[in-house]
Design an enzyme around this catalytic site. Structure first.
Site, short mmCIF file in Angstrom:
data_model
loop_
_atom_site.label_atom_id
_atom_site.label_comp_id
_atom_site.label_asym_id
_atom_site.label_seq_id
_atom_site.Cartn_x
_atom_site.Cartn_y
_atom_site.Cartn_z
N ARG A 27 -35.16 -22.67 -32.24
CA ARG A 27 -34.42 -23.84 -32.77
C ARG A 27 -34.75 -24.11 -34.24
O ARG A 27 -34.74 -25.27 -34.67
CB ARG A 27 -34.72 -25.09 -31.94
CG ARG A 27 -34.18 -25.04 -30.52
CD ARG A 27 -32.67 -25.23 -30.52
NE ARG A 27 -32.19 -25.45 -29.17
CZ ARG A 27 -31.86 -26.64 -28.67
NH1 ARG A 27 -31.98 -27.71 -29.41
NH2 ARG A 27 -31.42 -26.73 -27.45
N ARG A 31 -32.21 -30.10 -36.53
CA ARG A 31 -32.25 -31.45 -37.11
C ARG A 31 -33.50 -31.80 -37.88
O ARG A 31 -33.50 -32.75 -38.65
CB ARG A 31 -32.02 -32.49 -36.00
CG ARG A 31 -30.57 -32.59 -35.59
CD ARG A 31 -30.45 -33.34 -34.30
NE ARG A 31 -31.17 -32.63 -33.25
CZ ARG A 31 -31.15 -32.96 -31.97
NH1 ARG A 31 -30.47 -34.00 -31.58
NH2 ARG A 31 -31.82 -32.25 -31.07
N ARG A 40 -24.47 -31.26 -40.99
CA ARG A 40 -24.08 -31.88 -39.72
C ARG A 40 -23.35 -33.21 -39.92
O ARG A 40 -22.56 -33.62 -39.08
CB ARG A 40 -25.37 -32.07 -38.90
CG ARG A 40 -25.25 -32.68 -37.58
CD ARG A 40 -24.64 -31.73 -36.56
NE ARG A 40 -24.80 -32.32 -35.26
CZ ARG A 40 -24.14 -33.40 -34.87
NH1 ARG A 40 -23.25 -33.94 -35.65
NH2 ARG A 40 -24.37 -33.91 -33.68
N ASP A 76 -24.74 -21.97 -29.55
CA ASP A 76 -25.34 -22.62 -28.38
C ASP A 76 -25.12 -21.74 -27.15
O ASP A 76 -24.16 -20.97 -27.10
CB ASP A 76 -24.71 -24.00 -28.14
CG ASP A 76 -25.64 -24.85 -27.27
OD1 ASP A 76 -26.59 -25.43 -27.82
OD2 ASP A 76 -25.43 -24.89 -26.06
N TYR A 153 -26.51 -25.91 -15.94
CA TYR A 153 -25.67 -26.86 -16.70
C TYR A 153 -24.26 -26.94 -16.12
O TYR A 153 -23.65 -28.01 -16.08
CB TYR A 153 -25.59 -26.45 -18.18
CG TYR A 153 -26.87 -26.76 -18.93
CD1 TYR A 153 -27.13 -28.06 -19.36
CD2 TYR A 153 -27.81 -25.78 -19.20
CE1 TYR A 153 -28.30 -28.37 -20.04
CE2 TYR A 153 -28.98 -26.08 -19.87
CZ TYR A 153 -29.22 -27.38 -20.29
OH TYR A 153 -30.39 -27.68 -20.96
O1 CP3 Z 1 -32.80 -21.42 -32.41
C1 CP3 Z 1 -31.90 -21.71 -33.23
O2 CP3 Z 1 -32.14 -22.21 -34.34
C2 CP3 Z 1 -30.47 -21.36 -32.90
C3 CP3 Z 1 -29.72 -22.43 -32.37
C4 CP3 Z 1 -29.76 -22.86 -30.92
C5 CP3 Z 1 -29.19 -24.07 -30.51
N1 CP3 Z 1 -29.19 -24.14 -29.16
C6 CP3 Z 1 -28.68 -25.09 -31.43
C7 CP3 Z 1 -28.55 -26.48 -30.98
C8 CP3 Z 1 -30.17 -22.19 -29.76
C9 CP3 Z 1 -30.91 -20.88 -29.62
C10 CP3 Z 1 -29.79 -23.01 -28.65
C11 CP3 Z 1 -30.01 -22.63 -27.25
C12 CP3 Z 1 -29.86 -23.62 -26.21
N2 CP3 Z 1 -28.90 -24.59 -26.10
C13 CP3 Z 1 -30.67 -23.69 -25.05
C14 CP3 Z 1 -31.79 -22.73 -24.72
C15 CP3 Z 1 -33.00 -22.97 -25.52
C16 CP3 Z 1 -33.72 -24.24 -25.25
O3 CP3 Z 1 -33.92 -25.01 -26.16
O4 CP3 Z 1 -34.13 -24.42 -24.08
C17 CP3 Z 1 -30.23 -24.76 -24.27
C18 CP3 Z 1 -30.81 -25.23 -22.97
C19 CP3 Z 1 -29.08 -25.32 -24.94
C20 CP3 Z 1 -28.23 -26.44 -24.50
C21 CP3 Z 1 -28.30 -27.56 -25.45
N3 CP3 Z 1 -27.66 -27.59 -26.68
C22 CP3 Z 1 -28.99 -28.78 -25.29
C23 CP3 Z 1 -29.82 -29.14 -24.09
C24 CP3 Z 1 -28.76 -29.55 -26.43
C25 CP3 Z 1 -29.18 -30.96 -26.67
C26 CP3 Z 1 -30.60 -31.07 -27.01
C27 CP3 Z 1 -30.73 -31.26 -28.48
O5 CP3 Z 1 -31.64 -30.64 -29.06
O6 CP3 Z 1 -29.98 -32.06 -29.02
C28 CP3 Z 1 -27.95 -28.77 -27.31
C29 CP3 Z 1 -27.50 -29.15 -28.67
C30 CP3 Z 1 -28.02 -28.30 -29.79
N4 CP3 Z 1 -28.08 -26.93 -29.78
C31 CP3 Z 1 -28.49 -28.77 -31.06
C32 CP3 Z 1 -28.81 -27.62 -31.80
C33 CP3 Z 1 -29.31 -27.56 -33.22
C34 CP3 Z 1 -28.53 -30.19 -31.53
C35 CP3 Z 1 -27.16 -30.51 -32.03
C36 CP3 Z 1 -27.11 -31.58 -33.06
O7 CP3 Z 1 -26.98 -32.74 -32.66
O8 CP3 Z 1 -27.14 -31.26 -34.26
#
Ligand code: CP3
Length: 349
Positions: A27, A31, A40, A76, A153
């Site tokens: 990640r 943010r 964003r 994602d 999910y």
């Molecule tokens: O690693 C990286 O920098 C690449 C980007 C990346 C995102 N999601 C961006 C993201 C990766 C590899 C993921 C994978 C992902 N997405 C997973 C597996 C990894 C993990 O963390 O367990 C899962 C379960 C998801 C599903 C998901 N997407 C969730 C649960 C959320 C909300 C939680 C959160 O952090 O807000 C997201 C949104 C998300 N995916 C954000 C980002 C940067 C936040 C979005 C925002 O509001 O800007």
């Protein structure tokens, strides 16, 4: 691959000699970076994922700002269920939501068999754009969720505490669960193959919810599909990383799944795991993400502990044990990267 200026990450994945331990951060595009929040502000999350220029821009930010040894494509895991026809909403502060989750045969049958070049072409365009802009500075990682983690999910419809609905599905109608997992496996294998075809240098399979299953259920509903995917990905020598979060059991089976690298969360000692499976695969991890709330000396101490626990030689990709948290100061992440870059040299004489 030879055009890469820094291929430490790829060499460590293949357990080839390296001058120092490479590091990237799960990640890392997110943010905690003000530069991410600025992009964003102009676009919602899914628009960012679907606009190759924006995806490339935030993918590269941590390479410039933090100095990591690999980029991971900004996207994602849930773009696959969306491409299969499920409506996906990202709710501010609450995370992803599927308003119409999959709970019966009919909704499962409606899931499309996807062609990544047709249904997820925006991701492939983002890979091409990012590779162009990276210009060989560091390798680019592509990723997918594991079928099991995607299923959680798709059935729960949102994040969950006890996973009651997806567990009810596997115990009451395992046949239907397997049917969906099989469809997801085909989608994931095709998707990761397509990403490799258009240029990613490695792929990671996130099994964030593998750890909620008892050992036999983990093997039946998650690991066997990951194995199938890895054997069905067409690749040259692009490494595959499997990250089964929270799975302490079945280490031998996990190390035999076909992945080059196994990602560890922070609840295991990396040196202990190396003794069990480290000859077979490289290991990635595994600092507790909350350590980045600590003062810099403490971050250094904890990072050194992990380097020492892994010990001498190649086969370690440094990372956190899960994603970096949104309220971490970027300077703390940069400090961790700097510590690994200087302190890991002595483990590679
Ligand atoms: O690693 C990286 O920098 C690449 C980007 C990346 C995102 N999601 C961006 C993201 C990766 C590899 C993921 C994978 C992902 N997405 C997973 C597996 C990894 C993990 O963390 O367990 C899962 C379960 C998801 C599903 C998901 N997407 C969730 C649960 C959320 C909300 C939680 C959160 O952090 O807000 C997201 C949104 C998300 N995916 C954000 C980002 C940067 C936040 C979005 C925002 O509001 O800007």
């Amino acid at each position: 691959m030879s055009e890469l200026k820094n291929d430490l990450f790829l060499r460590a994945c293949k357990k080839q000699p390296v001058e120092r331990t490479p590091i990237w951060i799960m990640r890392q595009a997110g943010r905690y970076l003000p530069e991410y929040r600025a992009v964003r502000e102009k676009a919602d999350f899914l628009t960012m994922c679907k606009t190759p220029e924006l995806s490339a821009e935030v993918t590269i930010q941590p390479v410039d700002l933090i100095g990591v040894d690999a980029a991971i494509l900004f996207s994602d895991i849930l773009v696959i269920p969306e491409a299969m026809g499920m409506q996906l909403e990202m709710h501010e502060g609450k995370g992803p939501v599927f308003p119409s989750p999959i709970r019966d045969e009919k909704s499962a049958d409606e899931l499309l068999d996807i062609d990544p070049f047709m249904h997820l072409s925006y991701v492939l365009d983002a890979v091409a754009e990012t590779k162009r802009e990276l210009n060989g500075r560091v390798p680019l990682i592509g990723f997918s969720g594991s079928p099991w983690t995607l299923l959680t999910y798709m059935v729960e419809g949102r994040g969950s505490k006890n996973f009651a609905k997806v567990k009810s599905l596997i115990y009451n109608n395992p046949k239907l669960a397997h049917k969906i997992l099989d469809k997801l496996s085909n989608a994931v294998a095709g998707y990761l193959t397509a990403k490799i075809e258009v240029g990613v240098d490695a792929v990671q399979i996130f099994d964030t919810w593998g750890g909620i299953l008892a050992p036999d259920d983990f093997k039946e509903f998650s690991l066997q599909y990951v194995e199938k995917i890895i054997s069905n990905i067409f690749r040259n020598d692009e490494p595959v990383i499997y990250f089964p979060k929270g799975v302490h059991h079945s280490l031998i089976e996990i190390s035999n799944c076909g992945a080059n690298v196994i990602g560890l969360d922070w609840t295991m000692d990396i040196g202990d795991v190396r003794k069990v499976i480290g000859d077979k695969v490289a290991l990635q991890g595994n600092m507790d993400p909350t350590i980045l709330y600590s003062p810099e000396e403490k971050i250094k101490k904890e990072a050194l502990k992990i380097l020492e626990s892994f010990g001498d030689g190649s086969g370690h990709v440094f990372n956190l044990g899960h994603g970096i948290l949104p309220d971490v100061e970027p300077q703390k992440a940069k400090h961790l990267v700097d510590v690994i870059k200087t302190e890991s040299i002595k483990f590679h004489k």
